[in-house]
Design a protein around this motif. Sequence first.
Motif, short mmCIF file in Angstrom:
data_model
loop_
_atom_site.label_atom_id
_atom_site.label_comp_id
_atom_site.label_asym_id
_atom_site.label_seq_id
_atom_site.Cartn_x
_atom_site.Cartn_y
_atom_site.Cartn_z
N ILE A 93 0.84 -1.21 0.00
CA ILE A 93 0.00 0.00 0.00
C ILE A 93 0.87 1.25 0.00
O ILE A 93 0.56 2.24 -0.66
N THR A 96 1.88 1.90 -3.60
CA THR A 96 0.81 1.98 -4.59
C THR A 96 0.41 3.44 -4.79
O THR A 96 0.17 4.16 -3.82
N VAL A 98 -1.68 6.74 -5.20
CA VAL A 98 -2.96 7.12 -4.59
C VAL A 98 -4.10 6.93 -5.59
O VAL A 98 -5.18 6.45 -5.22
N ARG A 119 -2.33 5.41 2.14
CA ARG A 119 -0.92 5.42 1.72
C ARG A 119 -0.06 6.12 2.76
O ARG A 119 1.03 5.64 3.10
N ARG A 123 3.02 4.48 5.00
CA ARG A 123 4.36 5.08 5.05
C ARG A 123 4.79 5.41 6.47
O ARG A 123 5.94 5.23 6.85
#
Length: 134
Positions: A93, A96, A98, A119, A123
């Motif tokens: 994720i 990936t 947004v 996201r 992170r």
Amino acid sequence: KRKAATSGQRQKLKTSPPASWKADYPIIQRLRAQRDAPVDSVGCERLADPRAKQADFEWQCLVAAMLSSQTKDQTNAEAMAALHTHGNTVANIARTPVARLDKLIAKVGFHTVKAKNLRLAARICIQRHGGRVP
């Protein structure tokens, strides 16, 4: 007036249950004995893959909770299924785009904001918590 909490401070709010909860609770128990609610089969922890590694399971529970706001349980389950097919891990994720996340979760309420927040959360988990949900 109440002072706003600054970064690092938490306000302690005194809360108490509704006055009628003792009268309401037996009614709820009786109604729930006769019929399940969607949350019984598609609640947040039930949408996570029970065969996943512990870290991934915890991440998936967080994702389900994040998506659930302003979204029906069944719609949330559909979005989680799409993410599962995509690969619902913190690392995946986090990398990936947004726009792709937004398409995967397009049925949930406020999907554009939630895609950005998913996201970002991934992170943060990687950068601050070794890829784990704190």
